[in-house]
Design an enzyme around this catalytic site. Sequence first.
Site, PDB file in Angstrom:
ATOM      1  CE1 TYR A 236     -45.853  -6.275 -21.074  1.00 15.90           C
ATOM      2  CE2 TYR A 236     -45.263  -8.062 -22.544  1.00 15.90           C
ATOM      3  CZ  TYR A 236     -44.929  -6.895 -21.895  1.00 15.90           C
ATOM      4  OH  TYR A 236     -43.691  -6.357 -22.086  1.00 15.90           O
TER       5      TYR A 236
ATOM      6  CB  CYS B 115     -38.573  -3.710 -24.301  1.00 11.54           C
ATOM      7  SG  CYS B 115     -37.439  -4.044 -22.967  1.00 11.54           S
ATOM      8  CG  HIS B 116     -42.379  -3.165 -25.918  1.00 13.69           C
ATOM      9  ND1 HIS B 116     -41.991  -2.675 -24.701  1.00 13.69           N
ATOM     10  CD2 HIS B 116     -43.032  -4.310 -25.672  1.00 13.69           C
ATOM     11  CE1 HIS B 116     -42.398  -3.505 -23.754  1.00 13.69           C
ATOM     12  NE2 HIS B 116     -43.028  -4.494 -24.304  1.00 13.69           N
ATOM     13  N   GLY B 117     -39.240  -2.425 -29.557  1.00 15.26           N
ATOM     14  CA  GLY B 117     -38.827  -2.002 -30.893  1.00 15.26           C
ATOM     15  C   GLY B 117     -38.899  -0.515 -31.187  1.00 15.26           C
TER      16      GLY B 117
END
Lengths: 687, 138
Positions: free
Chosen positions: A295, B102-104
């Site tokens: 990940y 989540c990932h900006g």
Amino acid sequence: MSGPSDFQPSNPALQWLERRLPILGLMHSSFVVYPTPRNLNYWWTFGAILSFMLGMQILTGVILAMHYTPHADLAFKSVELIVRDVNYGWLLRNMHACGASMFFFAVYVHMLRGLYYGSYKEPREVLWILGVIIYLLMMATGFMGYVLPWGQMSFWGATVITNLFSAIPYFGESIVTLLWGGYSVGNPTLNRFFSLHYLLPFLIAGVVVLHVWALHVAGQNNPDGVEPKTEKDTVPFTPHATIKDGFGVACFLLLYAWFIFYMPNYLGDADNYIPANPGVTPPHIVPEWYYLPFYAILRSIPNKLAGVIGMFSAIIVLCFLPWLDAARTRSSKYRPLAKQFFWIFVVVCILLGYLGAQPPEGIYVIAGRVLTVCYFAYFLIVLPLLSRIERPRPVPNSISEAILAKGGKAVASIAVVLVAAGALFLGSLQDARASEGSDKPPGNKWSFSGPFGKFDRGALQRGLKVYKEVCASCHGLSYVAFRNLAEAGGPGYSVAQAAAFASEYKVKDGPNDAGDMFERPGRPADYFPSPFPNEQAARAANGGAAPPDLSLITKARSYGRGFPWFIFDFFTQYQEQGPDYVSAVLQGFDDHVPEGVTIPEGSYYNKYFPGHAIKMPKPLSDGQVTYDDGSPTTVAQYAKDVTTFLMWTAEPHMEARKRLGFQVFVFLILFAGLMYFTKKKVWADSH
Amino acid sequence: MNPDASTIAAGAPIEVDLSPVAEGQDIKVFWRGKPIYISHRTKKQIDEARGVNVASLPDPETDEARVKSGHEQWLVVIGICTHLGCIPIAHEGNYDGFFCPCHGSQYDSSGRIRQGPAPANLPVPPYTFVSDTKIQIG
């Protein structure tokens, strides 16, 4: 698997069978007389450990499937009912969930062992590639299994991972629709994942048979990396390897049991105790620990398609390992440079795993990129280069020569492991809560913490009273039935008392013969009625924030412990983040809002609530609930009692878990000791 | 393994009444299991969306192409981050638009990707204006 056997059973019936199906001969030649190198160390017992874990997962999984309901509306509840109502359901579930982690832990050790001792080199390339296939199948199985409880992390993990395939050009979207069976992750997705999660372990078992077959054709590698030449170099599989593997499995079971009985939620995510909600994304979507390095690689690459390719190539590159590393010498024991790079690689993998769990921002992103480059450089640059420039130390002529030359090196490595474990343990003895930040909930002394923890009956009864008189007006307790109040390990009421308590409630039943719903007094089998008919009603009545159901709240809430506390927690069995948080929130209300914090209209300041603005008004005040037993009627006492009660509602069988855990540990320690001495006796003449 | 008939039937078009949505507000409706954000944009948001140099965007697309002419104040987008499918939060981030926790990834007031790992703009679902205050999605 190693040629025709001359095995002849003495029993006439078995002789009859053997002439028609030489299965006993096959077993005899594969697992009894099969020659194994004499110098194998304990890293080689992980093959047996993995076989054991596969069997364990299939066995517990088949039983769990008998009680599980694969439907988006029912899956979460059916898992909770397994834990609460099925005989030893909590044990089965813990064994299966922790078992997945232990399976991966063992497979990583097994793979790194192969990497270190060059077990992938000629003539074992196919053996190694079959192993990589098993690992890929394991990853798919583990991922789909994690989706089945249908909690928040299950749902969003499934969303993120299935969306990886949308990065594929042209076919991506169609592949994702096939995986989902709909327009988004939903009930069809859950159904097909359940089906595949049941199928794949049997495929794994099939490939394991091929893996063992290939192993028995090529023969086992060994720590010195020289093939056995004479009979003096080998020992028969049984009893030597069987007993050694048995001892290895027994030691591994100790670790496994530590998780099952004492730290069942240590490796899980608190968010997965919240039912799946397609409308709310958890702030941090984190996969299970065994996927974290990959990940991290995915997130380090700023381009979506390249990220997905990077992640998959990180595994696929293993297939080419036998040709990337062309060095003649197998074992890193005789390769001074390869040995050092191996350990650097291990550290890189662990650091990538750590980064995978961190938010993707700032220094973490840069570190992730550097480590991703290191990961691939190990396979694509370091190993091919080393095979050209490294000058290995001389390899012994035979295994028996290597054994004769062996000094106290094994003792030294065991000593290093012991010292490291001891240091960790000593560190853990220091107060883990000493240096926490101000917003972290303060630690409490709970009656239920530690290996012998039990619920304080008085606190459970008082907590039930607080719940009933205060919390129940907004919060449901829908997984708890009135009958549970009379069960062992609970508040200690009699069956009659529980029935009387139930009859105070009005429960909706029906339809009757006229087709109408009607109300009747509660029975012990009924569940606590919820204050609102549905989530929308709860939301509408409470200014847009639905009060969560409290059945699982102490397991569904947590806070980050941070490095290094999470390591110490493993040894101290600290797992009361949830209760500490709940109790802190109940006491964290303050009319005085500190500077720099703005609280919107209709919200209240709470020191420990994430973001500090909570919709719930201060629920408890001194003297609000009367106690019959003379306990102080303060907010602190209320908070403590109701949190204890909610810990019980979250895990009604906690006392049984810890009690059985102690018995299992006594047994396992004795068993492992006996195995060790038997092994010593068996191997006495062979060293 | 493609969607079955009932799933497809449940994905039929839906009608949404826009009259209760005040300027500066937005609503989230579900269509085909996907959250659809319908934003009633302010003048400032529209100007910001139109003022940007389209060629400088990671996924160049004009605001005019993403809304229906005559109904510029309404932005209808599928609220699923084009990175890995999380649900962005409306009215957050630096561009007066959407922010994915989540990932900006950050989207502007036209739902176009401006910053972060997402490769594309938030998709616009097929929709038509049935009347001035009602749309049909699908």
